[in-house]
Design an enzyme around this catalytic site. Structure first.
Site, PDB file in Angstrom:
ATOM      1  N   GLU A   1       0.851  -1.315   0.101  1.00 29.61           N
ATOM      2  CA  GLU A   1       0.421   0.091  -0.178  1.00 29.61           C
ATOM      3  C   GLU A   1       0.440   1.529  -0.086  1.00 29.61           C
ATOM      4  O   GLU A   1       2.034   1.666   0.792  1.00 29.61           O
ATOM      5  CB  GLU A   1      -0.921   0.297   1.125  1.00 29.61           C
ATOM      6  CG  GLU A   1      -2.164  -1.525   1.617  1.00 29.61           C
ATOM      7  CD  GLU A   1      -3.456  -1.079  -0.011  1.00 29.61           C
ATOM      8  OE1 GLU A   1      -3.115   0.343   0.508  1.00 29.61           O
ATOM      9  OE2 GLU A   1      -3.477  -2.645   0.126  1.00 29.61           O
TER      10      GLU A   1
ATOM     11  N   CYS B   1      -2.384   8.972   2.662  1.00 30.98           N
ATOM     12  CA  CYS B   1      -1.684   8.484   1.753  1.00 30.98           C
ATOM     13  C   CYS B   1      -2.518   9.180   0.323  1.00 30.98           C
ATOM     14  O   CYS B   1      -2.681   9.250  -0.545  1.00 30.98           O
ATOM     15  CB  CYS B   1      -1.680   6.932   1.315  1.00 30.98           C
ATOM     16  SG  CYS B   1      -2.882   6.463   2.096  1.00 30.98           S
TER      17      CYS B   1
HETATM   18  P1  NAP Z   1       8.645   5.354   4.487  1.00 34.52           P
HETATM   19  O1  NAP Z   1       9.574   5.148   5.009  1.00 34.52           O
HETATM   20  O2  NAP Z   1       8.378   3.951   3.653  1.00 34.52           O
HETATM   21  O3  NAP Z   1       7.859   3.913   5.937  1.00 34.52           O
HETATM   22  C1  NAP Z   1       7.556   3.374   6.144  1.00 34.52           C
HETATM   23  C2  NAP Z   1       8.168   1.711   7.078  1.00 34.52           C
HETATM   24  O4  NAP Z   1       8.831   1.062   6.312  1.00 34.52           O
HETATM   25  C3  NAP Z   1       8.183   2.955   8.302  1.00 34.52           C
HETATM   26  O5  NAP Z   1       7.882   1.657   9.213  1.00 34.52           O
HETATM   27  C4  NAP Z   1       9.916   2.914   7.562  1.00 34.52           C
HETATM   28  O6  NAP Z   1       9.700   2.374   8.750  1.00 34.52           O
HETATM   29  C5  NAP Z   1      10.052   1.064   7.134  1.00 34.52           C
HETATM   30  N1  NAP Z   1      11.041   1.063   6.179  1.00 34.52           N
HETATM   31  C6  NAP Z   1      12.130   2.224   5.794  1.00 34.52           C
HETATM   32  N2  NAP Z   1      13.488   1.733   5.270  1.00 34.52           N
HETATM   33  C7  NAP Z   1      12.467   0.327   4.555  1.00 34.52           C
HETATM   34  C8  NAP Z   1      13.497  -0.697   4.158  1.00 34.52           C
HETATM   35  N3  NAP Z   1      14.776  -0.427   3.270  1.00 34.52           N
HETATM   36  N4  NAP Z   1      12.781  -2.284   4.508  1.00 34.52           N
HETATM   37  C9  NAP Z   1      11.601  -2.200   5.157  1.00 34.52           C
HETATM   38  N5  NAP Z   1      10.968  -1.383   5.774  1.00 34.52           N
HETATM   39  C10 NAP Z   1      11.731   0.096   5.867  1.00 34.52           C
HETATM   40  O7  NAP Z   1       7.384   5.568   4.467  1.00 34.52           O
HETATM   41  P2  NAP Z   1       6.824   6.803   5.389  1.00 34.52           P
HETATM   42  O8  NAP Z   1       7.483   7.794   5.275  1.00 34.52           O
HETATM   43  O9  NAP Z   1       6.936   6.405   7.157  1.00 34.52           O
HETATM   44  O10 NAP Z   1       5.412   6.960   4.992  1.00 34.52           O
HETATM   45  C11 NAP Z   1       4.660   8.056   4.169  1.00 34.52           C
HETATM   46  C12 NAP Z   1       4.556   6.743   2.938  1.00 34.52           C
HETATM   47  O11 NAP Z   1       3.050   5.984   3.058  1.00 34.52           O
HETATM   48  C13 NAP Z   1       4.000   7.870   1.994  1.00 34.52           C
HETATM   49  O12 NAP Z   1       4.305   7.670   0.434  1.00 34.52           O
HETATM   50  C14 NAP Z   1       2.619   7.053   1.767  1.00 34.52           C
HETATM   51  O13 NAP Z   1       1.459   7.807   1.040  1.00 34.52           O
HETATM   52  C15 NAP Z   1       2.159   6.210   2.372  1.00 34.52           C
HETATM   53  N6  NAP Z   1       1.252   5.397   2.315  1.00 34.52           N
HETATM   54  C16 NAP Z   1       0.617   4.396   1.772  1.00 34.52           C
HETATM   55  C17 NAP Z   1      -0.740   4.202   2.278  1.00 34.52           C
HETATM   56  C18 NAP Z   1      -1.567   3.411   1.633  1.00 34.52           C
HETATM   57  O14 NAP Z   1      -2.423   2.524   2.108  1.00 34.52           O
HETATM   58  N7  NAP Z   1      -1.359   2.797   0.294  1.00 34.52           N
HETATM   59  C19 NAP Z   1      -0.921   4.774   3.516  1.00 34.52           C
HETATM   60  C20 NAP Z   1      -0.519   5.519   4.705  1.00 34.52           C
HETATM   61  C21 NAP Z   1       0.880   5.884   4.052  1.00 34.52           C
HETATM   62  P3  NAP Z   1      10.940   3.935   9.301  1.00 34.52           P
HETATM   63  O15 NAP Z   1       9.997   4.814   9.871  1.00 34.52           O
HETATM   64  O16 NAP Z   1      11.797   4.259  11.062  1.00 34.52           O
HETATM   65  O17 NAP Z   1      11.187   4.640   8.102  1.00 34.52           O
END
Ligand code: NAP
Ligand code: MG
Length: 506
Positions: A285, A319
């Site tokens: 997602e 998102c």
């Molecule tokens: P993110 O940087 O991708 O992080 C998401 C999660 O993944 C966090 O727990 C993060 O840990 C972890 N993570 C980071 N690098 C990783 C890796 N290499 N392997 C596995 N896990 C890893 O995203 P975010 O900035 O937290 O969230 C914002 C994004 O989420 C936006 O793009 C938004 O659109 C999307 N989102 C989508 C939905 C949907 O349902 N489509 C819903 C909500 C949010 P850390 O926190 O330590 O970095």
């Protein structure tokens, strides 16, 4: 409301463009509500949280801890364990044991009882959870109290209801759980995303290792306490806090059967690459760049409320935020004026204040990303308007902002800003609106505002987005599947469709 009315001290933020006087605008500048903060004194945040593995709170083998802060005050709230690959391994082992010993063997009606217990405890502790959510993540208490926490409880209630009816969920076909689910969630809806992940996994007989986001781990840890109190068999749910490496260790662990990831498209792609060639199941997602499409015949005042709810409440940390506004050319000037007037009345500040509309930006890093994209918008020649609002001295903040005169090629029209920044563009015909709305690598959501129901249905069939709202925006229900097209990911969460992600159907 019983608040007394006091004179406010508003000042104008940088680059606020020319202001057109109107009744609403003068009201917004001259008057404001007195503070009405939610009292946090009954809330208990421990000074330190270990990892929740195998039903126990354990010290991380890594020996490392990190701080979680309140983005509105920059105050340290607690210290949280930084799980290493070894810690993740412990958690996956505990989940496997719990799967083999208890959870996969338990009758659905028994699993349902545990899930109902979690749902009820979430309701009982709703006030505390809402406060902690707002403190740790910066979102207004109005949002966490009225949206995040009730919806999280609703997801557990909904899935508890499915646990003993799964034989009817897949058109009579036989099903079995997948095993251990590794789940990774972002910071924008910390408890709600945990609920979206854990509830369907448990209902279908899987066990779970969940990694919350680095900046917002607290409500997932409070959920672990609830799970402990609900006396789930040890290891059925494990919570490991940490940064990106912890998430990567979880996704790459060889004994994880299913990876469920919500977050950015970049990280989603990394995980997809890492899992290629394995037998692991994956749902992603990811990001979005939704178009909110307003026709001339729409109820414009209602549309303004939808636009504001879609991009400014929650600081645009959504998102499916309606971050592109496509407005029919003939209605552009009127809608922009109405939107400006409404923005003058938005209250930015203390997330715990019940009157706050716009809270703090989740982290310094996210604020940096928003600023960078806003600067790019200015450089590319779009015209910026930011609501004149008093920015608190401490914490991370960005005023509600929109751009007009942007072209489709501008970064602000293409990239996910994930902040309270709207890009307004125009169209002349429904076909042009569809073409512009679909001109994005994302496909998560869209909104259509018009007086004509038939127009909504016509647009909905042509828009390439997983969720389309008609004359409303950002409404959710656990029975309604949510998910994207294109680079917004694959797989659905919620509804009967969401269950499929956690079972093997024969
Ligand atoms: P993110 O940087 O991708 O992080 C998401 C999660 O993944 C966090 O727990 C993060 O840990 C972890 N993570 C980071 N690098 C990783 C890796 N290499 N392997 C596995 N896990 C890893 O995203 P975010 O900035 O937290 O969230 C914002 C994004 O989420 C936006 O793009 C938004 O659109 C999307 N989102 C989508 C939905 C949907 O349902 N489509 C819903 C909500 C949010 P850390 O926190 O330590 O970095
Ligand atoms: Mg925090």
């Amino acid at each position: 409301m019983s608040q007394s009315i006091t004179k406010s001290s508003t000042d104008v933020t940088a680059a606020a463009s020319e202001r057109r006087p109107s009744a609403a605008l003068e009201f917004g500048q001259a008057w404001d509500y007195a503070p009405a903060p939610e009292a946090p004194d009954h809330v208990r945040i421990d000074p330190r949280y270990g990892l929740f593995i195998g039903g126990r709170w354990v010290t991380p083998r890594s020996g490392r801890w990190f701080q979680t802060i309140s983005p509105s005050t920059e105050q340290v709230l607690s210290e949280v364990a930084d799980a290493s690959a070894q810690d993740v391994d412990d958690a996956v082992r505990a989940a496997r044991e719990a799967y083999d010993k208890y959870w996969s063997k338990m009758k659905g009606s028994e699993r349902a009882k545990y899930i109902f217990r979690i749902a009820r405890a979430l309701q009982e502790k709703a006030r505390e959870l809402a406060i902690v959510e707002s403190m740790d993540g910066g979102k207004p208490i109005k949002e966490s109290r009225d949206v995040d926490i009730p919806l999280a409880a609703a997801h557990f209630f909904y899935h508890a209801g499915w646990a003993d009816k799964l034989d009817y969920a897949f058109h009579g076909r036989r099903w079995r759980p997948l095993g251990v689910a590794g789940q990774i969630i972002p910071w924008n809806f910390p408890l709600l995303m945990a609920a979206w992940k854990i509830a369907p996994a448990l209902a279908c007989g899987n066990t779970v290792v969940l990694k919350p986001a680095e900046t917002t781990p607290l409500t997932a840890l409070l959920l672990a306490k609830i799970i402990e109190e609900a006396e789930l068999p040890p290891g059925v749910v494990n919570i490991v806090t940490g940064a990106g490496e912890t998430g990567a260790a979880l996704a790459n662990h060889p004994d994880v059967d299913k990876v469920a990831f919500t977050g950015s498209t970049d990280v989603g792609k990394k995980i997809q690459r890492a899992l290629a060639g394995t037998t692991k199941r994956l749902t992603l997602e990811l990001g979005g760049k939704a178009a909110n499409i307003v026709f001339e015949d729409a109820p414009l005042d209602q549309a303004v409320e939808g636009i504001v709810a879609g991009i400014y409440f929650n600081q645009g940390h959504v998102c499916c935020a309606g971050s592109r506004l496509l407005v029919e050319e003939s209605a552009h000037d009127l809608l922009v004026r109405k939107l400006k007037d409404r923005m003058m009345t938005l209250r930015l500040g203390d997330p715990l204040d019940k009157n706050t509309d716009v809270g703090a930006i989740n982290s310094k890093m996210q604020l940096g990303k928003i600023r960078e994209l806003v600067e790019a918008g200015e450089k590319e020649g779009a015209e910026r308007f930011s609501a004149p609002t008093k920015i608190p001295e401490k914490g991370f903040w960005f005023p509600p902002t929109f751009f007009t005169g942007a072209s489709q090629s501008c970064r602000i029209a293409r990239e996910e800003i994930f902040g309270p920044v709207l890009t307004i563009m125009t169209f002349r015909t429904p076909d042009e609106a569809i073409e512009k709305a679909n001109n994005t690598m994302y496909g998560l959501s869209a909104g259509v505002w018009t007086d004509k129901g038939a127009k909504i249905f016509h647009m909905a069939t042509k828009l390439k987005a997983g969720v389309i709202w008609g004359n409303t925006y950002n409404k959710f229900d656990p029975s309604s599947p949510f998910g994207g097209f294109k680079e917004s990911g694959f797989g659905r969460e919620g509804g009967r469709q969401g269950l499929s992600a956690y079972v093997e159907v024969e």
